[in-house]
Design a protein around this motif. Structure first.
Motif, mmCIF file in Angstrom:
data_model
loop_
_atom_site.group_PDB
_atom_site.id
_atom_site.type_symbol
_atom_site.label_atom_id
_atom_site.label_comp_id
_atom_site.label_asym_id
_atom_site.label_seq_id
_atom_site.Cartn_x
_atom_site.Cartn_y
_atom_site.Cartn_z
ATOM 1 N N LEU A 139 0.958 -1.192 0.116
ATOM 2 C CA LEU A 139 -0.014 0.220 0.109
ATOM 3 C C LEU A 139 0.690 1.208 -0.106
ATOM 4 O O LEU A 139 1.722 1.483 0.854
ATOM 5 N N VAL A 140 0.831 2.077 -0.863
ATOM 6 C CA VAL A 140 1.388 3.322 -0.964
ATOM 7 C C VAL A 140 0.731 4.568 -0.690
ATOM 8 O O VAL A 140 1.128 5.591 -0.499
ATOM 9 N N GLY A 141 -0.557 4.474 -0.636
ATOM 10 C CA GLY A 141 -1.442 5.795 -0.266
ATOM 11 C C GLY A 141 -2.797 5.432 -0.567
ATOM 12 O O GLY A 141 -3.189 4.408 -1.215
ATOM 13 N N VAL A 142 -3.750 6.183 0.196
ATOM 14 C CA VAL A 142 -5.142 6.334 0.153
ATOM 15 C C VAL A 142 -5.600 7.866 -0.068
ATOM 16 O O VAL A 142 -5.200 8.487 0.665
ATOM 17 N N GLU A 143 -6.318 8.100 -1.009
ATOM 18 C CA GLU A 143 -7.033 9.315 -1.105
ATOM 19 C C GLU A 143 -8.279 9.407 -1.017
ATOM 20 O O GLU A 143 -9.104 7.943 -1.514
ATOM 21 N N SER A 144 -9.066 10.111 -0.544
ATOM 22 C CA SER A 144 -10.577 10.449 -0.606
ATOM 23 C C SER A 144 -10.936 11.729 -1.204
ATOM 24 O O SER A 144 -10.280 12.644 -0.629
ATOM 25 N N TYR A 145 -11.736 11.713 -2.240
ATOM 26 C CA TYR A 145 -12.160 13.003 -2.822
ATOM 27 C C TYR A 145 -13.718 13.247 -2.451
ATOM 28 O O TYR A 145 -14.428 12.359 -2.473
ATOM 29 N N THR A 146 -14.176 14.434 -2.087
ATOM 30 C CA THR A 146 -15.353 14.931 -2.342
ATOM 31 C C THR A 146 -15.536 15.703 -3.577
ATOM 32 O O THR A 146 -14.924 16.710 -3.565
ATOM 33 N N GLY A 147 -16.590 15.313 -4.072
ATOM 34 C CA GLY A 147 -16.791 16.086 -5.338
ATOM 35 C C GLY A 147 -18.174 16.589 -5.123
ATOM 36 O O GLY A 147 -19.056 16.258 -4.524
ATOM 37 N N PHE A 148 -18.419 17.832 -5.938
ATOM 38 C CA PHE A 148 -19.888 18.305 -5.960
ATOM 39 C C PHE A 148 -20.289 18.392 -7.530
ATOM 40 O O PHE A 148 -19.531 19.354 -8.137
ATOM 41 N N GLY A 149 -21.143 17.814 -7.986
ATOM 42 C CA GLY A 149 -21.511 17.539 -9.332
ATOM 43 C C GLY A 149 -22.660 18.582 -9.540
ATOM 44 O O GLY A 149 -23.663 18.645 -8.501
ATOM 45 N N TYR A 150 -22.706 19.539 -10.438
ATOM 46 C CA TYR A 150 -24.001 20.510 -10.288
ATOM 47 C C TYR A 150 -24.463 20.903 -11.834
ATOM 48 O O TYR A 150 -23.716 20.804 -12.603
ATOM 49 N N ASN A 151 -25.653 21.646 -11.939
ATOM 50 C CA ASN A 151 -26.258 22.146 -12.904
ATOM 51 C C ASN A 151 -25.857 23.733 -12.843
ATOM 52 O O ASN A 151 -26.260 24.130 -11.637
ATOM 53 N N ARG A 152 -25.387 24.217 -13.669
ATOM 54 C CA ARG A 152 -25.347 25.730 -13.568
ATOM 55 C C ARG A 152 -26.400 26.660 -14.310
ATOM 56 O O ARG A 152 -26.498 26.201 -15.551
ATOM 57 N N PRO A 153 -27.452 27.195 -13.949
ATOM 58 C CA PRO A 153 -28.425 27.548 -14.761
ATOM 59 C C PRO A 153 -27.668 28.775 -15.607
ATOM 60 O O PRO A 153 -26.829 29.411 -15.336
ATOM 61 N N GLY A 154 -28.269 28.449 -16.856
ATOM 62 C CA GLY A 154 -27.902 29.567 -17.951
ATOM 63 C C GLY A 154 -26.346 29.165 -18.573
ATOM 64 O O GLY A 154 -26.153 29.869 -19.557
ATOM 65 N N ALA A 155 -25.939 28.003 -18.062
ATOM 66 C CA ALA A 155 -24.937 27.629 -18.965
ATOM 67 C C ALA A 155 -24.832 27.126 -20.154
ATOM 68 O O ALA A 155 -26.116 26.862 -20.544
ATOM 69 N N ARG A 156 -23.912 27.100 -21.202
ATOM 70 C CA ARG A 156 -23.997 26.542 -22.387
ATOM 71 C C ARG A 156 -24.212 25.065 -22.467
ATOM 72 O O ARG A 156 -23.741 24.403 -21.413
ATOM 73 N N GLU A 157 -24.897 24.327 -23.337
ATOM 74 C CA GLU A 157 -24.837 23.122 -23.506
ATOM 75 C C GLU A 157 -23.524 22.565 -23.261
ATOM 76 O O GLU A 157 -22.685 22.761 -24.017
ATOM 77 N N ALA A 158 -23.503 21.431 -22.631
ATOM 78 C CA ALA A 158 -22.085 20.637 -22.567
ATOM 79 C C ALA A 158 -21.659 19.973 -23.699
ATOM 80 O O ALA A 158 -22.499 19.684 -24.630
#
Lengths: 163, 179
Positions: free
Chosen positions: B159-178
């Motif tokens: 074992l060389v390491g453990v990572e934990s990520y917290t992500g926030f996925g979101y819709n941004r009103p008014g954003a261009r189409e992905a």
């Protein structure tokens, strides 16, 4: 590379709760952001494409990526410990992004010192990455520092390394 | 971090929680020269990471910067036969797609460092979805938070390491189409 001068290491007995680490100030440029992202093999466009960052992500500019912030925290900590300092863990929260034009300042305070049951000396440090009056990121670091001149945290393996 | 299941989360997501996913082995070994890029990007002069004699004395050989852990598992931007964007944290992108959240940022990152990573190592990892929040609204938009753990091992299984990520996925009103 040769003839590198090894900085005098911080020794555990000299570390106390409340100690402040030397501040590190960096003027962030687009190159800072892009170089850091590509160095960490992070190809996501919000870290190199202004239009993507502003029009898709809705932020003001490209911004520092996560692994690069981790690397800045590492540099900040080991600038203080010297090469015998060995990171055990870091936990950071990015409250707001860091953009080109920002002057980021890393500062840190020792919040705890302890030795574990293997005799390893640990310093816990709260680090703040600020831009102006805003705390952009906070980071809690646990780093092993030598308990005396003959100790070397890097020699610890297996059950003798408890990060 | 404790596992969490929210009532409004579809079964396709709850089924993912707690299960190791996407076990992968890097297609290239850890490279000393590529590791220098991170040191240059952060102007990190730690002699342990630059000088063979110092590295030999302290760690028995050259190591790379501990915080480069995740980069050794990140895919090339392009490679023969690859289709579309190549991404590292696949569970994160699965969740964006499942929830229809085109934008995302990382908010928290925890890294625990075990055995040092050395040039020549070949790293493997796997991802585990730990939790998904209910709907949340932040200044960026409306979406969800999720936590993903990643374990990294070297070619010897250490074992060389453990990572934990917290992500926030979101819709941004008014954003261009992905795109």
């Amino acid at each position: 590379m040769s003839n590198v001068t090894i900085p005098t290491p911080v020794l555990f007995p000299s570390v106390s709760v409340g100690d402040s680490l030397p501040e590190l100030a960096v003027d962030v440029t687009p190159t800072t952001v892009v170089l850091g992202a590509l160095a960490s093999r992070d190809w996501r466009p919000m870290h190199h494409d202004y239009k993507f960052a502003t029009e898709r992500n809705g932020v003001q500019d490209i911004f520092l990526n996560t692994p690069n912030q981790a690397a800045w925290f590492e540099r900040f900590i080991t600038d203080w410990t010297g090469p015998k300092g060995r990171l055990g863990r870091m936990k950071f929260r990015m409250k707001t992004s860091v953009f080109p034009g920002d002057r980021m300042v890393l500062s840190g305070t020792v919040t705890a010192v302890d030795t574990d049951d293997t005799g390893c000396g640990w310093a816990s440090i709260d680090v703040a990455l600020t831009v102006g009056e805003t705390v952009a990121s906070t980071c809690e670091v646990r780093v092993a520092v030598p308990v005396d001149e003959n100790d070397n945290p890097w020699s610890r393996t297996g059950d003798r390394w408890k990060p | 971090m404790s596992e969490n299941v929210n009532d409004d989360i579809p079964a396709s997501v709850t089924d993912m929680i707690g299960k190791p996913m996407y076990p992968e082995t890097a297609s290239f070994p850890v490279e000393r020269s590529y590791g220098y890029n991170t040191l240059a990007a952060t102007q990190n002069g730690n002699p342990l990471l630059w000088d063979d004699e110092v590295a030999d004395e302290l760690t028995g050989g050259m190591i790379v910067a501990p915080t480069t852990l995740s980069l050794w598992m990140r895919p090339h931007f392009w490679e023969p036969g690859a289709q579309g964007e190549q991404v590292a944290l696949k569970v994160h992108f699965d969740l964006k797609r499942i929830f229809g959240l085109p934008e995302a940022v990382m908010t928290d990152n925890t890294i625990i460092f075990y055995d040092p990573v050395r040039p020549g190592d070949v790293i493997s990892n796997q991802q585990v979805l730990k939790s998904v929040s209910g709907p949340k609204t932040t200044k960026l938009g409306a979406g969800r938070f999720w936590v993903i753990d990643v374990e990294f091992h070297n070619q010897d299984g250490a074992l060389v390491g453990v990572e934990s990520y917290t992500g926030f996925g979101y819709n941004r009103p008014g954003a261009r189409e992905a795109k």
